[in-house]
Scaffold this motif. Structure first.
Motif, mmCIF file in Angstrom:
data_model
loop_
_atom_site.group_PDB
_atom_site.id
_atom_site.type_symbol
_atom_site.label_atom_id
_atom_site.label_comp_id
_atom_site.label_asym_id
_atom_site.label_seq_id
_atom_site.Cartn_x
_atom_site.Cartn_y
_atom_site.Cartn_z
ATOM 1 N N ALA A 18 14.794 0.072 -4.995
ATOM 2 C CA ALA A 18 16.272 0.163 -4.459
ATOM 3 C C ALA A 18 16.428 0.602 -3.213
ATOM 4 O O ALA A 18 17.419 0.537 -2.750
ATOM 5 N N GLY A 19 15.516 1.521 -2.527
ATOM 6 C CA GLY A 19 15.553 2.117 -1.367
ATOM 7 C C GLY A 19 16.084 3.455 -1.504
ATOM 8 O O GLY A 19 16.535 4.039 -0.372
ATOM 9 N N THR A 20 16.320 3.880 -2.531
ATOM 10 C CA THR A 20 16.686 5.324 -2.718
ATOM 11 C C THR A 20 15.638 6.535 -2.777
ATOM 12 O O THR A 20 16.050 7.685 -2.849
ATOM 13 N N GLY A 21 14.350 5.980 -3.089
ATOM 14 C CA GLY A 21 13.232 6.877 -3.281
ATOM 15 C C GLY A 21 12.381 7.033 -1.747
ATOM 16 O O GLY A 21 12.489 6.092 -1.221
ATOM 17 N N GLU A 22 11.895 7.954 -1.683
ATOM 18 C CA GLU A 22 11.018 8.162 -0.362
ATOM 19 C C GLU A 22 9.555 7.941 -0.901
ATOM 20 O O GLU A 22 9.059 8.016 -1.925
ATOM 21 N N LEU B 124 1.809 7.708 -7.733
ATOM 22 C CA LEU B 124 1.163 6.305 -7.444
ATOM 23 C C LEU B 124 0.711 5.987 -6.054
ATOM 24 O O LEU B 124 1.122 6.959 -4.982
ATOM 25 N N ASP B 125 -0.324 5.348 -5.900
ATOM 26 C CA ASP B 125 -0.961 5.169 -4.928
ATOM 27 C C ASP B 125 -1.472 3.704 -4.653
ATOM 28 O O ASP B 125 -1.753 2.887 -5.472
ATOM 29 N N ASP B 126 -1.541 3.173 -3.344
ATOM 30 C CA ASP B 126 -2.054 1.909 -3.101
ATOM 31 C C ASP B 126 -1.154 0.817 -3.836
ATOM 32 O O ASP B 126 -1.811 -0.266 -4.418
ATOM 33 N N ILE B 127 0.364 0.904 -3.798
ATOM 34 C CA ILE B 127 0.782 -0.110 -4.633
ATOM 35 C C ILE B 127 1.180 -1.178 -3.767
ATOM 36 O O ILE B 127 1.907 -1.186 -2.755
ATOM 37 N N THR B 128 0.974 -2.388 -3.963
ATOM 38 C CA THR B 128 1.203 -3.647 -3.399
ATOM 39 C C THR B 128 1.944 -4.718 -4.324
ATOM 40 O O THR B 128 1.232 -5.196 -5.411
ATOM 41 N N LEU B 129 3.171 -5.135 -4.205
ATOM 42 C CA LEU B 129 3.674 -5.925 -5.216
ATOM 43 C C LEU B 129 4.922 -6.764 -4.292
ATOM 44 O O LEU B 129 5.233 -6.295 -3.301
ATOM 45 N N GLY B 130 5.328 -7.792 -4.936
ATOM 46 C CA GLY B 130 6.398 -8.571 -4.362
ATOM 47 C C GLY B 130 7.565 -8.924 -5.614
ATOM 48 O O GLY B 130 7.039 -8.977 -6.515
ATOM 49 N N LEU B 131 8.667 -9.109 -5.152
ATOM 50 C CA LEU B 131 9.671 -9.375 -5.997
ATOM 51 C C LEU B 131 10.625 -10.700 -5.720
ATOM 52 O O LEU B 131 10.834 -10.623 -4.612
ATOM 53 N N GLU B 132 10.399 -11.677 -6.493
ATOM 54 C CA GLU B 132 10.715 -12.953 -5.894
ATOM 55 C C GLU B 132 12.278 -13.388 -6.649
ATOM 56 O O GLU B 132 12.456 -12.806 -7.714
ATOM 57 N N ALA B 133 12.915 -14.057 -6.138
ATOM 58 C CA ALA B 133 14.359 -14.637 -6.740
ATOM 59 C C ALA B 133 14.022 -15.260 -8.079
ATOM 60 O O ALA B 133 13.237 -15.941 -8.263
ATOM 61 N N GLY B 134 14.890 -15.049 -8.914
ATOM 62 C CA GLY B 134 14.815 -15.321 -10.411
ATOM 63 C C GLY B 134 13.730 -14.577 -11.226
ATOM 64 O O GLY B 134 13.652 -14.885 -12.451
ATOM 65 N N ALA B 135 13.057 -13.675 -10.894
ATOM 66 C CA ALA B 135 12.305 -12.732 -11.650
ATOM 67 C C ALA B 135 12.694 -11.697 -12.393
ATOM 68 O O ALA B 135 13.997 -11.175 -11.893
ATOM 69 N N ARG B 136 12.406 -11.522 -13.816
ATOM 70 C CA ARG B 136 13.311 -10.637 -14.653
ATOM 71 C C ARG B 136 11.933 -9.700 -15.053
ATOM 72 O O ARG B 136 11.181 -10.323 -15.796
ATOM 73 N N VAL B 137 11.948 -8.847 -14.335
ATOM 74 C CA VAL B 137 10.813 -7.694 -14.547
ATOM 75 C C VAL B 137 10.998 -6.558 -15.746
ATOM 76 O O VAL B 137 12.046 -5.938 -15.158
ATOM 77 N N GLY B 138 10.155 -6.382 -16.657
ATOM 78 C CA GLY B 138 10.352 -5.236 -17.353
ATOM 79 C C GLY B 138 9.274 -3.885 -16.853
ATOM 80 O O GLY B 138 8.129 -4.482 -16.710
ATOM 81 N N VAL B 139 9.661 -2.921 -16.829
ATOM 82 C CA VAL B 139 8.770 -1.740 -16.273
ATOM 83 C C VAL B 139 8.121 -1.129 -17.566
ATOM 84 O O VAL B 139 9.387 -0.387 -17.894
ATOM 85 N N LEU B 140 6.949 -0.849 -17.958
ATOM 86 C CA LEU B 140 6.785 0.135 -18.958
ATOM 87 C C LEU B 140 5.588 1.073 -18.521
ATOM 88 O O LEU B 140 5.106 1.137 -17.369
ATOM 89 N N GLN C 205 0.748 -1.201 0.097
ATOM 90 C CA GLN C 205 -0.179 -0.184 0.181
ATOM 91 C C GLN C 205 0.747 1.275 0.109
ATOM 92 O O GLN C 205 0.514 2.325 0.507
ATOM 93 N N VAL C 206 1.827 1.175 -1.030
ATOM 94 C CA VAL C 206 2.827 2.452 -1.259
ATOM 95 C C VAL C 206 2.220 3.523 -1.768
ATOM 96 O O VAL C 206 1.356 3.394 -2.863
ATOM 97 N N ARG C 207 2.380 4.885 -1.354
ATOM 98 C CA ARG C 207 1.808 5.762 -1.865
ATOM 99 C C ARG C 207 3.103 6.699 -2.467
ATOM 100 O O ARG C 207 4.348 6.974 -1.333
ATOM 101 N N THR D 152 10.295 6.578 -10.564
ATOM 102 C CA THR D 152 10.073 6.718 -8.900
ATOM 103 C C THR D 152 9.877 5.297 -8.374
ATOM 104 O O THR D 152 10.556 5.050 -7.237
ATOM 105 N N LEU D 153 9.225 4.404 -9.071
ATOM 106 C CA LEU D 153 9.074 3.000 -8.597
ATOM 107 C C LEU D 153 10.102 2.449 -8.498
ATOM 108 O O LEU D 153 10.544 1.527 -7.613
ATOM 109 N N LEU D 154 11.391 2.379 -9.437
ATOM 110 C CA LEU D 154 12.564 1.873 -9.394
ATOM 111 C C LEU D 154 13.104 2.214 -8.079
ATOM 112 O O LEU D 154 13.914 1.502 -7.498
ATOM 113 N N ARG D 155 13.270 3.654 -7.923
ATOM 114 C CA ARG D 155 14.074 4.079 -6.982
ATOM 115 C C ARG D 155 13.332 3.766 -5.637
ATOM 116 O O ARG D 155 14.151 3.254 -4.536
ATOM 117 N N ILE D 156 12.065 3.695 -5.368
ATOM 118 C CA ILE D 156 11.543 3.150 -4.161
ATOM 119 C C ILE D 156 11.860 1.618 -4.034
ATOM 120 O O ILE D 156 12.057 1.167 -2.766
#
Length: 637
Positions: A50-54, A19-35, A8-10, A44-48
């Motif tokens: 990675a832990g570098t975005g607020e 962005l609002d109410d974002i819920t997702l998970g990243l598992e080992a072996g995943a190769r995700v393309g963001v479009l 539930q990230v905003r 912004t999503l990528l920085r969040i």
């Protein structure tokens, strides 16, 4: 194994909810393309992640011990750093030089970059590759890459895909996971197993709250994403039609006369008002329009024994072309690939006529009208202070599209500019908006020869698809320089290569043949290459290969333009016949299934079943014959 989670990230962009109410998970072996379109919030999503975005609210979780490496679109190198220090910060050479995987990354990305060179002295493309190498060599399980293919040529993109496929194949914590923001569709299709589409928010206005951005999830590669998205759009259209029918009935009921309205139940009126208020304005769909094209005669642009070189401060002059003969035909569609610095952009300037050759001549047909799309959109510098509408109006006050006359303001709206953006100064536009405006201004001048230099820069995938549809219908001659393999294989009929030795070579096998040639050169193998040039065998000491060139130009060793057009018509006709034959086979299969159910009890059905079997055998034979004929025609082309 779970690596990173968002609950539930905003995320905010200033005071606006991005962005609002974002819920997702990243598992080992995943190769995700963001479009997603420009400005939707992909970075912004990528920085969040990675832990570098607020984040304004919500929760981000990371499994203990998981390290994350991030490639941003802007690096933070200090000018006094050397390349080695930028990549391996705080490490001595003996700590990384013995690792074969790190040496492989150096070879793949930094073959032309000395490790002791200062970062301040590097070109923009070299700095980008250094930043990418730093991210790839970091000891991290999760890799977040923001536009990693920027400044990479076709060969570099191919190497990166193979490297990441090997690194992130399989599962388990040690395999890690990849999240990549990119508009390179071939890269996405070859690498990614999932797609996250960032859908931008919508400003409703009129006192109604903003609809924030969201993420839609798709399994599979880019091709699977396109199919799934089309199916979702179809279902949404059906739901919208049902909703419109309901809204129409409610409004008709409300309009049946003022006297009766007082007796109408309030909940029905409230329901109708809710239906009306809940309709968001349509998105600003980008529509690239087909303009008129000036007539093109038989002669387009011919390079005749052309040589081009530039003096160097030290050593021998840099040779771009060496006695090259190349003739562009009417309606020819050709893509140019080559190593960085080989002279692809220079070749376009030569075709355009703004750069004279060192020797030989460039002959341009009398009816030729050339338009060039440059990499840097510098053509818009002259109108930087104008509004978008004014920049369009400068080319033409009105144009006719599809039998309708459009004003400059109507055209800008069709291009995806809202009324407020249409009155924005050109210098304040985003990169993607500048690209759209630049391309449409060119097409409004009615050219019959288009020279496109990296046309995919700054464009999102939806705009790229619209541009490709437009280029598919362009009737003139098209020359495209691009590292976007998907675009080249979609809009051009054949490709040529510049390998840095002054020769221009045909690629009957397409981009894949070019990559094989480059790999063979890198291994120091002897490669026989068919070329446009008239030189005999020459030695390439740098690559260690021996190059055999044809005695004649491509014009004398391939089909003429007239023969090619006839062969293309024949191939198109065979393709249509093959499609009809396949449809007939499908109908026969369906009929067989229908009759088979009756054959157990009906003698007539048994006879019909036997006849259908003979018809199906004949139809399959016809399909095979058409397939062989089509393959022969395609091989000749």
């Amino acid at each position: 194994m779970h690596l990173i989670g968002l609950q539930q990230v905003r995320a905010l962009a200033g005071s606006r909810i991005l962005l609002d109410d974002i819920t997702l998970g990243l598992e080992a072996g995943a190769r995700v393309g963001v479009l997603g379109p420009n400005g939707a919030g992909k970075s912004t999503l990528l920085r969040i992640l990675a832990g570098t975005g607020e984040i304004a609210s919500g929760l981000r979780t990371v499994t203990g011990g998981v390290e994350i490496a991030m490639l941003s679109q802007q690096d933070d190198f200090t000018p006094e750093m050397t390349v080695a220090e930028a990549i391996h910060a705080g490490k001595e050479a003996h700590e990384w030089a013995t690792d074969p995987k790190i040496r492989q990354i150096h070879t793949g990305l930094l073959a032309d970059v000395p490790l002791d060179a200062l970062v301040a002295n590097l070109s923009g493309g070299q700095r980008r590759r250094v930043a990418l190498a730093a991210a790839l060599t970091a000891p991290a399980q999760v890799l977040c890459l923001d536009e990693p293919t920027n400044h990479l040529d076709v060969e570099g993109v191919d190497w990166l895909v193979r490297h990441l496929q090997e690194r992130f194949s399989g599962s388990g914590k040690n395999k890690g996971a990849l999240v990549v923001v990119t508009h390179d569709r071939w890269f996405l299709d070859a690498l990614c197993t999932r797609v996250w589409e960032v859908v931008p928010g919508i400003e409703l206005g009129n006192g109604r709250p903003q609809l924030p951005g969201r993420i839609e999830f798709y399994d599979g590669s880019y091709a699977a994403y396109v199919l799934a998205r089309a199916e979702r759009a179809r279902q949404n259209d059906l739901a919208a039609q049902k909703r419109e029918n309901l809204l129409r009935k409610e409004l008709a009921w409300l309009r049946r006369g003022a006297p009766a309205r007082t007796s109408k139940p309030r909940f029905r009126i409230a329901a109708a008002e809710t239906l009306i208020a809940d309709v968001p304005p349509p998105r600003d769909n980008v529509e690239l329009l087909k303009m008129a094209t000036a007539r093109l005669g038989k002669d387009v642009v011919d390079l005749e024994d052309v040589s081009l070189s530039f003096p160097q401060p030290e050593g021998e002059p840099k040779v771009i072309l060496d006695e090259v003969t190349w003739r562009l035909a009417p309606a020819e569609r050709v893509g140019i690939v080559g190593v960085n610095g080989a002279g692809k952009t220079t070749l376009l300037r030569l075709l355009e006529g703004v750069l004279p050759p060192s020797a030989g001549r460039v002959k341009t047909g009398k009816t030729v009208k050339i338009a060039t799309l440059s990499q840097a959109t510098h053509e818009l510098d002259a109108v930087a202070d104008l509004r978008v509408v004014e920049a369009v109006n400068e080319v033409a006050a009105t144009i006719t599209v599809g039998g309708k006359e459009l004003t400059a303001s109507q055209l800008t709206e069709r291009l995806g500019f809202t009324k407020s953006r249409a009155w924005t100064q050109v210098k304040e536009l985003s990169g993607g908006e500048r690209r759209r405006l630049q391309l449409m201004r060119l097409l409004m001048s009615e050219p019959n020869v288009l020279l496109l230099d990296e046309p995919t820069n700054d464009l999102d995938t939806d705009t790229l698809a619209a541009m490709e549809d437009l280029l598919d219908s362009f009737p003139g001659t098209l020359v495209v320089v691009s590292h976007d393999r998907y675009l080249l294989e979609r809009v051009t009929d054949h490709q040529v290569a510049l390998l840095g030795d002054g020769k221009l070579r045909d690629l009957p096998g397409g981009v894949e043949q070019y990559l094989e040639m480059r790999r063979a050169q890198a291994q120091g193998a002897n490669v026989a290459l068919t070329g446009f040039d008239k030189t005999e065998q020459s030695n390439d000491e740098t690559a260690g290969d021996q190059v055999a060139s044809d005695e004649h130009s491509a014009a004398s060793s391939t089909l003429s333009a007239a023969e090619r057009r006839l062969k293309q018509k024949e191939a198109d006709k065979l393709e249509r016949q093959l499609q009809k034959a396949n449809q007939a086979v499908e109908k026969l299969h369906a009929k067989l299934e229908e009759v088979s159910a009756q054959a157990m009890t009906s003698e007539k059905a048994q006879e019909q079943l036997a006849q259908l079997g003979r018809d199906l055998q004949a139809a399959n034979e016809q399909v095979e014959e058409l397939e062989m004929a089509w393959l022969e025609a395609a091989a000749e082309l």
